[in-house]
Design a protein around this motif. Structure first.
Motif, PDB file in Angstrom:
ATOM      1  N   ALA A  70      66.413 132.587  33.595  1.00  0.00           N
ATOM      2  CA  ALA A  70      67.526 131.954  32.874  1.00  0.00           C
ATOM      3  C   ALA A  70      67.918 130.645  33.561  1.00  0.00           C
ATOM      4  CB  ALA A  70      68.715 132.905  32.801  1.00  0.00           C
ATOM      5  N   TYR A  71      67.941 130.650  34.890  1.00  0.00           N
ATOM      6  CA  TYR A  71      68.268 129.429  35.634  1.00  0.00           C
ATOM      7  C   TYR A  71      67.204 128.357  35.403  1.00  0.00           C
ATOM      8  CZ  TYR A  71      69.112 126.326  39.609  1.00  0.00           C
ATOM      9  OH  TYR A  71      69.341 125.227  40.390  1.00  0.00           O
ATOM     10  N   ALA A  72      65.936 128.750  35.441  1.00  0.00           N
ATOM     11  CA  ALA A  72      64.847 127.797  35.226  1.00  0.00           C
ATOM     12  C   ALA A  72      64.909 127.212  33.812  1.00  0.00           C
ATOM     13  CB  ALA A  72      63.503 128.462  35.467  1.00  0.00           C
ATOM     14  N   ALA A  73      65.388 127.997  32.862  1.00  0.00           N
ATOM     15  CA  ALA A  73      65.485 127.521  31.482  1.00  0.00           C
ATOM     16  C   ALA A  73      66.520 126.407  31.332  1.00  0.00           C
ATOM     17  CB  ALA A  73      65.819 128.675  30.553  1.00  0.00           C
ATOM     18  N   THR A  74      67.418 126.257  32.314  1.00  0.00           N
ATOM     19  CA  THR A  74      68.439 125.209  32.242  1.00  0.00           C
ATOM     20  C   THR A  74      67.946 123.872  32.784  1.00  0.00           C
ATOM     21  OG1 THR A  74      69.387 125.699  34.423  1.00  0.00           O
ATOM     22  CG2 THR A  74      70.268 126.927  32.531  1.00  0.00           C
ATOM     23  N   ALA A  75      66.729 123.845  33.316  1.00  0.00           N
ATOM     24  CA  ALA A  75      66.207 122.603  33.910  1.00  0.00           C
ATOM     25  C   ALA A  75      66.144 121.484  32.878  1.00  0.00           C
ATOM     26  CB  ALA A  75      64.817 122.844  34.489  1.00  0.00           C
ATOM     27  N   GLU A  76      66.545 120.307  33.292  1.00  0.00           N
ATOM     28  CA  GLU A  76      66.483 119.149  32.404  1.00  0.00           C
ATOM     29  C   GLU A  76      65.141 118.436  32.495  1.00  0.00           C
ATOM     30  OE1 GLU A  76      69.810 116.440  32.428  1.00  0.00           O
ATOM     31  OE2 GLU A  76      71.087 118.018  33.273  1.00  0.00           O
TER      32      GLU A  76
ATOM     33  N   CYS B 200      51.968 120.095  35.099  1.00  0.00           N
ATOM     34  CA  CYS B 200      51.852 121.555  35.087  1.00  0.00           C
ATOM     35  C   CYS B 200      52.949 122.261  34.281  1.00  0.00           C
ATOM     36  CB  CYS B 200      51.833 122.102  36.517  1.00  0.00           C
ATOM     37  SG  CYS B 200      53.373 121.862  37.435  1.00  0.00           S
ATOM     38  N   GLY B 201      53.976 121.523  33.826  1.00  0.00           N
ATOM     39  CA  GLY B 201      55.019 122.118  33.006  1.00  0.00           C
ATOM     40  C   GLY B 201      56.044 122.937  33.768  1.00  0.00           C
ATOM     41  N   THR B 202      55.997 122.890  35.091  1.00  0.00           N
ATOM     42  CA  THR B 202      56.939 123.643  35.922  1.00  0.00           C
ATOM     43  C   THR B 202      58.338 123.042  35.801  1.00  0.00           C
ATOM     44  OG1 THR B 202      55.180 124.143  37.492  1.00  0.00           O
ATOM     45  CG2 THR B 202      57.426 124.342  38.305  1.00  0.00           C
ATOM     46  N   PRO B 203      59.400 123.869  35.590  1.00  0.00           N
ATOM     47  CA  PRO B 203      60.763 123.334  35.548  1.00  0.00           C
ATOM     48  C   PRO B 203      61.139 122.733  36.900  1.00  0.00           C
ATOM     49  CG  PRO B 203      60.731 125.683  34.997  1.00  0.00           C
ATOM     50  CD  PRO B 203      59.354 125.299  35.395  1.00  0.00           C
ATOM     51  N   LEU B 204      61.781 121.550  36.890  1.00  0.00           N
ATOM     52  CA  LEU B 204      62.061 120.825  38.125  1.00  0.00           C
ATOM     53  C   LEU B 204      63.543 120.486  38.284  1.00  0.00           C
ATOM     54  CD1 LEU B 204      59.170 118.198  37.986  1.00  0.00           C
ATOM     55  CD2 LEU B 204      59.213 120.323  39.305  1.00  0.00           C
TER      56      LEU B 204
ATOM     57  N   ALA C  72      45.499 125.670  46.232  1.00  0.00           N
ATOM     58  CA  ALA C  72      44.689 124.611  45.627  1.00  0.00           C
ATOM     59  C   ALA C  72      44.157 123.681  46.718  1.00  0.00           C
ATOM     60  CB  ALA C  72      45.511 123.817  44.619  1.00  0.00           C
ATOM     61  N   ALA C  73      42.938 123.230  46.544  1.00  0.00           N
ATOM     62  CA  ALA C  73      42.316 122.356  47.531  1.00  0.00           C
ATOM     63  C   ALA C  73      42.998 120.991  47.564  1.00  0.00           C
ATOM     64  CB  ALA C  73      40.828 122.196  47.211  1.00  0.00           C
ATOM     65  N   ARG C  74      43.468 120.518  46.437  1.00  0.00           N
ATOM     66  CA  ARG C  74      44.094 119.199  46.360  1.00  0.00           C
ATOM     67  C   ARG C  74      45.418 119.336  45.629  1.00  0.00           C
ATOM     68  NH1 ARG C  74      42.505 114.935  42.337  1.00  0.00           N
ATOM     69  NH2 ARG C  74      43.820 113.199  42.907  1.00  0.00           N
ATOM     70  N   THR C  75      46.473 118.875  46.242  1.00  0.00           N
ATOM     71  CA  THR C  75      47.776 118.920  45.591  1.00  0.00           C
ATOM     72  C   THR C  75      48.366 117.522  45.510  1.00  0.00           C
ATOM     73  OG1 THR C  75      48.953 119.307  47.665  1.00  0.00           O
ATOM     74  CG2 THR C  75      48.260 121.253  46.421  1.00  0.00           C
ATOM     75  N   ARG C  76      49.261 117.338  44.561  1.00  0.00           N
ATOM     76  CA  ARG C  76      49.956 116.068  44.383  1.00  0.00           C
ATOM     77  C   ARG C  76      51.431 116.381  44.205  1.00  0.00           C
ATOM     78  NH1 ARG C  76      46.409 114.303  39.353  1.00  0.00           N
ATOM     79  NH2 ARG C  76      46.284 116.516  39.161  1.00  0.00           N
ATOM     80  N   ASP C  77      52.242 115.334  44.182  1.00  0.00           N
ATOM     81  CA  ASP C  77      53.652 115.523  43.890  1.00  0.00           C
ATOM     82  C   ASP C  77      53.823 115.790  42.401  1.00  0.00           C
ATOM     83  OD1 ASP C  77      54.400 115.081  46.506  1.00  0.00           O
ATOM     84  OD2 ASP C  77      54.699 112.938  46.209  1.00  0.00           O
ATOM     85  N   HIS C  78      54.879 116.545  42.057  1.00  0.00           N
ATOM     86  CA  HIS C  78      55.199 116.739  40.652  1.00  0.00           C
ATOM     87  C   HIS C  78      55.517 115.387  40.018  1.00  0.00           C
ATOM     88  CE1 HIS C  78      55.284 121.083  40.469  1.00  0.00           C
ATOM     89  NE2 HIS C  78      56.075 121.144  41.527  1.00  0.00           N
ATOM     90  N   ARG C  79      55.194 115.243  38.763  1.00  0.00           N
ATOM     91  CA  ARG C  79      55.520 114.029  38.013  1.00  0.00           C
ATOM     92  C   ARG C  79      56.572 114.418  36.974  1.00  0.00           C
ATOM     93  NH1 ARG C  79      50.690 111.069  35.196  1.00  0.00           N
ATOM     94  NH2 ARG C  79      50.665 113.078  34.218  1.00  0.00           N
ATOM     95  N   PRO C  80      57.857 114.144  37.265  1.00  0.00           N
ATOM     96  CA  PRO C  80      58.924 114.608  36.370  1.00  0.00           C
ATOM     97  C   PRO C  80      58.962 113.870  35.033  1.00  0.00           C
ATOM     98  CG  PRO C  80      59.843 113.251  38.107  1.00  0.00           C
ATOM     99  CD  PRO C  80      58.375 113.408  38.400  1.00  0.00           C
ATOM    100  N   ARG C  81      59.342 114.620  34.015  1.00  0.00           N
ATOM    101  CA  ARG C  81      59.634 114.045  32.705  1.00  0.00           C
ATOM    102  C   ARG C  81      60.762 114.865  32.091  1.00  0.00           C
ATOM    103  NH1 ARG C  81      54.389 116.197  29.458  1.00  0.00           N
ATOM    104  NH2 ARG C  81      55.066 118.355  29.270  1.00  0.00           N
ATOM    105  N   LYS C  82      61.483 114.274  31.202  1.00  0.00           N
ATOM    106  CA  LYS C  82      62.589 114.953  30.536  1.00  0.00           C
ATOM    107  C   LYS C  82      62.017 116.101  29.711  1.00  0.00           C
ATOM    108  CE  LYS C  82      67.063 114.159  29.754  1.00  0.00           C
ATOM    109  NZ  LYS C  82      68.043 114.480  30.739  1.00  0.00           N
ATOM    110  N   ARG C  83      62.631 117.284  29.799  1.00  0.00           N
ATOM    111  CA  ARG C  83      62.173 118.429  29.032  1.00  0.00           C
ATOM    112  C   ARG C  83      62.488 118.262  27.559  1.00  0.00           C
ATOM    113  NH1 ARG C  83      63.308 124.276  31.657  1.00  0.00           N
ATOM    114  NH2 ARG C  83      61.316 124.874  30.818  1.00  0.00           N
TER     115      ARG C  83
END
Length: 133
Positions: free
Chosen positions: A75-81, A87-91, A119-130
């Motif tokens: 429920a908390y994750a669903a409030t993410a803006e 990857c679609g992860t709430p941020l 994962a062998a290679r990781t990057r920073d999340h790239r935020p976008r408005k949900r």
């Protein structure tokens, strides 16, 4: 990859204790055996399938508490803006880092993408408005 043990199927004459949590989880135990937490999946024919979540629990109270915790986190994750464009992860922006606020997945609290710590290679999340759901 971690596998989840399949809970034993109840025969039609067996009785057990069931706790429905937030409409999306069910915790149950049959005849004093280990307790299981399951996620409800609605099928096209209107039936509900229970999919196991994690390992068995020692008692029903602990499984029910785990289910409540997961439901609250979802429920908390669903409030993410914002969400990660990759990857679609709430941020959420914490300090100066975009971190996942969905603590029920492998990505929980992590600031890198993809949300797999192995994962062998990781990057920073790239935020976008949900987008509205």
């Amino acid at each position: 990859m971690e596998t989840t043990p399949t809970p034993p199927a109840a025969t039609p004459d067996e009785r057990g204790c069931f706790v429905v949590i937030g409409g999306s989880y069910v915790a149950y135990a049959i005849h004093g055996g280990p307790a299981y937490l399951t996620r409800t999946i609605r099928d096209a024919d209107g039936s509900i399938t229970l999919r196991p979540v994690g390992a068995p629990y020692a008692c029903l109270d602990v499984a029910a508490d785990a289910g409540r915790w997961r439901a609250e986190r979802e429920a908390y994750a669903a409030t993410a803006e914002y969400e990660c464009a990759r990857c679609g992860t709430p941020l959420a922006l914490v300090g100066s880092a975009w971190v996942s606020i969905d603590y029920t997945t492998t990505a929980g609290g992590l600031s890198y993408c993809p949300p797999d710590p192995d994962a062998a290679r990781t990057r920073d999340h790239r935020p976008r408005k949900r987008l509205p759901r």
